[in-house]
Design a protein around this motif. Structure first.
Motif, PDB file in Angstrom:
ATOM      1  N   SER A  63     -26.770  55.289 -20.053  1.00  0.00           N
ATOM      2  CA  SER A  63     -26.283  55.350 -18.674  1.00  0.00           C
ATOM      3  C   SER A  63     -27.314  55.836 -17.664  1.00  0.00           C
ATOM      4  O   SER A  63     -27.015  55.935 -16.476  1.00  0.00           O
ATOM      5  CB  SER A  63     -25.059  56.271 -18.601  1.00  0.00           C
ATOM      6  N   GLN A  64     -28.542  56.149 -18.102  1.00  0.00           N
ATOM      7  CA  GLN A  64     -29.544  56.620 -17.138  1.00  0.00           C
ATOM      8  C   GLN A  64     -30.948  56.333 -17.641  1.00  0.00           C
ATOM      9  O   GLN A  64     -31.229  56.392 -18.838  1.00  0.00           O
ATOM     10  CB  GLN A  64     -29.392  58.127 -16.881  1.00  0.00           C
ATOM     11  N   LEU A  65     -31.827  56.007 -16.704  1.00  0.00           N
ATOM     12  CA  LEU A  65     -33.243  55.791 -16.991  1.00  0.00           C
ATOM     13  C   LEU A  65     -34.062  56.859 -16.290  1.00  0.00           C
ATOM     14  O   LEU A  65     -33.709  57.311 -15.200  1.00  0.00           O
ATOM     15  CB  LEU A  65     -33.695  54.424 -16.473  1.00  0.00           C
ATOM     16  N   ASP A  66     -35.171  57.234 -16.912  1.00  0.00           N
ATOM     17  CA  ASP A  66     -36.088  58.148 -16.237  1.00  0.00           C
ATOM     18  C   ASP A  66     -37.086  57.351 -15.402  1.00  0.00           C
ATOM     19  O   ASP A  66     -37.240  57.579 -14.207  1.00  0.00           O
ATOM     20  CB  ASP A  66     -36.829  59.009 -17.260  1.00  0.00           C
ATOM     21  N   ILE A  67     -37.764  56.375 -16.036  1.00  0.00           N
ATOM     22  CA  ILE A  67     -38.779  55.575 -15.333  1.00  0.00           C
ATOM     23  C   ILE A  67     -38.499  54.099 -15.557  1.00  0.00           C
ATOM     24  O   ILE A  67     -38.302  53.651 -16.682  1.00  0.00           O
ATOM     25  CB  ILE A  67     -40.201  55.913 -15.833  1.00  0.00           C
ATOM     26  N   HIS A  68     -38.472  53.334 -14.482  1.00  0.00           N
ATOM     27  CA  HIS A  68     -38.273  51.884 -14.526  1.00  0.00           C
ATOM     28  C   HIS A  68     -39.490  51.251 -13.862  1.00  0.00           C
ATOM     29  O   HIS A  68     -39.894  51.650 -12.775  1.00  0.00           O
ATOM     30  CB  HIS A  68     -36.997  51.516 -13.764  1.00  0.00           C
ATOM     31  N   THR A  69     -40.102  50.274 -14.518  1.00  0.00           N
ATOM     32  CA  THR A  69     -41.305  49.646 -13.966  1.00  0.00           C
ATOM     33  C   THR A  69     -41.054  48.177 -13.655  1.00  0.00           C
ATOM     34  O   THR A  69     -40.068  47.585 -14.099  1.00  0.00           O
ATOM     35  CB  THR A  69     -42.486  49.752 -14.941  1.00  0.00           C
ATOM     36  N   GLY A  70     -41.970  47.587 -12.901  1.00  0.00           N
ATOM     37  CA  GLY A  70     -41.884  46.163 -12.573  1.00  0.00           C
ATOM     38  C   GLY A  70     -42.838  45.823 -11.446  1.00  0.00           C
ATOM     39  O   GLY A  70     -43.418  46.719 -10.817  1.00  0.00           O
ATOM     40  N   GLY A  71     -43.017  44.545 -11.208  1.00  0.00           N
ATOM     41  CA  GLY A  71     -43.887  44.100 -10.123  1.00  0.00           C
ATOM     42  C   GLY A  71     -43.312  44.456  -8.766  1.00  0.00           C
ATOM     43  O   GLY A  71     -42.095  44.597  -8.603  1.00  0.00           O
ATOM     44  N   ILE A  72     -44.194  44.580  -7.772  1.00  0.00           N
ATOM     45  CA  ILE A  72     -43.768  44.963  -6.430  1.00  0.00           C
ATOM     46  C   ILE A  72     -42.786  43.951  -5.840  1.00  0.00           C
ATOM     47  O   ILE A  72     -41.909  44.302  -5.029  1.00  0.00           O
ATOM     48  CB  ILE A  72     -44.999  45.116  -5.499  1.00  0.00           C
ATOM     49  N   ASP A  73     -42.864  42.692  -6.270  1.00  0.00           N
ATOM     50  CA  ASP A  73     -41.964  41.663  -5.751  1.00  0.00           C
ATOM     51  C   ASP A  73     -40.537  41.810  -6.276  1.00  0.00           C
ATOM     52  O   ASP A  73     -39.619  41.136  -5.777  1.00  0.00           O
ATOM     53  CB  ASP A  73     -42.498  40.276  -6.098  1.00  0.00           C
ATOM     54  N   LEU A  74     -40.323  42.693  -7.270  1.00  0.00           N
ATOM     55  CA  LEU A  74     -38.988  42.896  -7.833  1.00  0.00           C
ATOM     56  C   LEU A  74     -38.231  44.049  -7.175  1.00  0.00           C
ATOM     57  O   LEU A  74     -37.058  44.284  -7.488  1.00  0.00           O
ATOM     58  CB  LEU A  74     -39.084  43.155  -9.342  1.00  0.00           C
ATOM     59  N   ALA A  75     -38.908  44.771  -6.258  1.00  0.00           N
ATOM     60  CA  ALA A  75     -38.238  45.912  -5.614  1.00  0.00           C
ATOM     61  C   ALA A  75     -36.934  45.462  -4.957  1.00  0.00           C
ATOM     62  O   ALA A  75     -35.889  46.104  -5.099  1.00  0.00           O
ATOM     63  CB  ALA A  75     -39.166  46.558  -4.595  1.00  0.00           C
ATOM     64  N   PHE A  76     -36.998  44.378  -4.220  1.00  0.00           N
ATOM     65  CA  PHE A  76     -35.806  43.756  -3.652  1.00  0.00           C
ATOM     66  C   PHE A  76     -35.910  42.245  -3.860  1.00  0.00           C
ATOM     67  O   PHE A  76     -36.968  41.671  -3.638  1.00  0.00           O
ATOM     68  CB  PHE A  76     -35.674  44.057  -2.147  1.00  0.00           C
ATOM     69  N   PRO A  77     -34.848  41.600  -4.331  1.00  0.00           N
ATOM     70  CA  PRO A  77     -33.504  42.166  -4.547  1.00  0.00           C
ATOM     71  C   PRO A  77     -33.228  42.666  -5.962  1.00  0.00           C
ATOM     72  O   PRO A  77     -32.221  43.303  -6.214  1.00  0.00           O
ATOM     73  CB  PRO A  77     -32.609  40.966  -4.241  1.00  0.00           C
ATOM     74  N   HIS A  78     -34.134  42.365  -6.900  1.00  0.00           N
ATOM     75  CA  HIS A  78     -33.791  42.570  -8.309  1.00  0.00           C
ATOM     76  C   HIS A  78     -33.468  44.021  -8.644  1.00  0.00           C
ATOM     77  O   HIS A  78     -32.409  44.326  -9.199  1.00  0.00           O
ATOM     78  CB  HIS A  78     -34.919  42.056  -9.197  1.00  0.00           C
ATOM     79  N   HIS A  79     -34.365  44.941  -8.325  1.00  0.00           N
ATOM     80  CA  HIS A  79     -34.125  46.334  -8.687  1.00  0.00           C
ATOM     81  C   HIS A  79     -32.987  46.948  -7.877  1.00  0.00           C
ATOM     82  O   HIS A  79     -32.233  47.793  -8.371  1.00  0.00           O
ATOM     83  CB  HIS A  79     -35.417  47.148  -8.539  1.00  0.00           C
ATOM     84  N   GLU A  80     -32.859  46.545  -6.616  1.00  0.00           N
ATOM     85  CA  GLU A  80     -31.731  47.010  -5.812  1.00  0.00           C
ATOM     86  C   GLU A  80     -30.406  46.594  -6.466  1.00  0.00           C
ATOM     87  O   GLU A  80     -29.442  47.361  -6.525  1.00  0.00           O
ATOM     88  CB  GLU A  80     -31.811  46.429  -4.399  1.00  0.00           C
ATOM     89  N   ASN A  81     -30.362  45.371  -6.970  1.00  0.00           N
ATOM     90  CA  ASN A  81     -29.148  44.882  -7.609  1.00  0.00           C
ATOM     91  C   ASN A  81     -28.879  45.590  -8.931  1.00  0.00           C
ATOM     92  O   ASN A  81     -27.730  45.898  -9.263  1.00  0.00           O
ATOM     93  CB  ASN A  81     -29.246  43.369  -7.835  1.00  0.00           C
ATOM     94  N   GLU A  82     -29.937  45.828  -9.696  1.00  0.00           N
ATOM     95  CA  GLU A  82     -29.768  46.577 -10.943  1.00  0.00           C
ATOM     96  C   GLU A  82     -29.149  47.952 -10.660  1.00  0.00           C
ATOM     97  O   GLU A  82     -28.249  48.403 -11.390  1.00  0.00           O
ATOM     98  CB  GLU A  82     -31.118  46.765 -11.628  1.00  0.00           C
ATOM     99  N   ILE A  83     -29.665  48.618  -9.623  1.00  0.00           N
ATOM    100  CA  ILE A  83     -29.147  49.939  -9.272  1.00  0.00           C
ATOM    101  C   ILE A  83     -27.663  49.848  -8.913  1.00  0.00           C
ATOM    102  O   ILE A  83     -26.832  50.631  -9.406  1.00  0.00           O
ATOM    103  CB  ILE A  83     -29.946  50.531  -8.091  1.00  0.00           C
ATOM    104  N   ALA A  84     -27.326  48.895  -8.064  1.00  0.00           N
ATOM    105  CA  ALA A  84     -25.928  48.751  -7.621  1.00  0.00           C
ATOM    106  C   ALA A  84     -25.008  48.489  -8.802  1.00  0.00           C
ATOM    107  O   ALA A  84     -23.923  49.090  -8.929  1.00  0.00           O
ATOM    108  CB  ALA A  84     -25.829  47.629  -6.595  1.00  0.00           C
TER     109      ALA A  84
END
Length: 367
Positions: A63-84
């Motif tokens: 249910s929780q991550l400490d560090i999540h990585t990825g390319g700068i192009d994934l900040a939005f929308p992909h990571h925003e959606n993962e968070i939501a």
């Protein structure tokens, strides 16, 4: 490194798609011909790619991550959606503590390297020219959040850096073993530089993993160490040895590169296998024998007192040495020839005043 901050998207233009709002994203995609599908209460379809990552991350990490990585192009929308998605599913206020977004790899000319653009280089092709460690050094020379330009020039810079590191470690080890004679070492200065480097490297890593600053600190330490490792030209210039400080410097440098995935053994392209150990012993004996022949050919240690007893004048020594050098010229040429022949096999012999050391040159391919 800072906690993830929400991206402001109000000014982003909606593209030509079925979205009614820029913040819309698909949890489930309706079935299309030639695509895989599963049955659901909403009919045939498949998960959207955002929910795929949320599901896999939740199954593996909970249910929780400490560090999540990825390319700068994934900040939005992909990571925003993962968070939501994950915060809604797990009923938590903060699913990921930190998001690290890396910059893109560009070809010379600022074009992003991409499989879709068909301008990428396969690992297999890359390793035909460069080594994995060259690529690691290449990456360390740029901040992870910055775009980095790939070119032969940047890779050669990484290659040269590995050579400098390897050469210093070999020379320092030769000094520690007594194979290199140097004037008095400024130990106090070197201890201060080592302490300063430790602090600088720690501060660089704590500042959002600033690897270029950390590598610069290491190279500055090597620079100061090299300035102290100057071979003397006369036997009487021997001074008390300062092996401990150089041992500490070499140990710290090796530890640093081990942390970033580059061991000294990798830098040297050497292994711990028995065959390599035997080769090193053979080379030690060969270089030692060559050194004796070279010193004899140079007539370095036999002119201060003549065999008949009386002390020779400076002019007489000069004339005598000139005569000996002429008589022994073929021996010196043979020593030079051996050095050149071994260099073709990646073995570099470095001649000092009255001694010689050797090192394995970093190859451009292999591990």
């Amino acid at each position: 490194m800072a906690p993830f901050r929400t991206v402001h998207v109000m000014d982003i233009q909606v593209g030509e798609n079925d979205k009614q709002h820029i913040r819309d994203f698909a949890l489930w995609k309706a079935f299309r011909s030639q695509e895989p599908f599963w049955m659901s209460p909403w009919g045939k379809g498949r998960p959207g790619w955002h929910i795929e990552c949320s599901t896999i991350a939740s199954v593996v990490f909970g249910s929780q991550l400490d560090i999540h990585t990825g390319g700068i192009d994934l900040a939005f929308p992909h990571h925003e959606n993962e968070i939501a998605q994950c915060e809604a599913y797990h009923q938590c206020k903060q699913w990921g503590n930190y998001f690290l977004h890396s910059g893109h790899l560009h070809l010379k000319g600022h074009e992003k390297m991409s499989k879709s653009l068909k301008n990428y280089i396969t690992i297999k092709d890359f390793l035909k020219t460069f080594s994995p460690n060259q690529f690691r050094i290449f990456c360390l020379l740029s901040k992870y959040r910055s775009g980095v330009e790939y070119s032969d020039g940047s890779m050669n810079e990484a290659h040269n850096l590995l050579q400098i590191i390897s050469s210093f470690i070999n020379t320092a080890n030769a000094y520690i073993k007594g194979q290199l004679i140097c004037p008095a070492i400024n130990e106090h200065m070197l201890w201060e530089r080592l302490a300063h480097t430790r602090v600088s490297v720690k501060a660089a890593f704590a500042d959002d993993f600033d690897t270029p600053r950390a590598v610069n600190a290491i190279m500055d330490l090597i620079h100061h160490g090299n300035k102290q490792l100057n071979a003397v030209t006369k036997e009487e210039a021997r001074s008390p040895r300062s092996s401990v400080v150089f041992g500490s410097i070499v140990s710290y440098i090796e530890q640093f590169f081990d942390v970033v995935g580059i061991s000294h053994g990798d830098i040297q392209n050497a292994t711990k296998e028995e065959s390599s150990g035997t080769l090193c012993n053979v080379l030690d004996e060969l270089v030692s024998f060559r050194t004796k022949v070279r010193n004899y050919a140079l007539a370095n240690q036999e002119l201060s007192v003549s065999e008949e007893g009386p002390v020779m004048s400076r002019q007489e020594q000069k004339e005598k040495r000139k005569q000996l050098l002429l008589e022994r010229k073929s021996l010196l040429e043979a020593c030079d020839s051996l050095r050149q022949e071994l260099a073709a096999f990646g073995i570099n012999i470095k001649d000092h005043a009255n001694s010689s050391t050797w090192e394995l040159l970093t190859e451009r391919t292999g591990t």
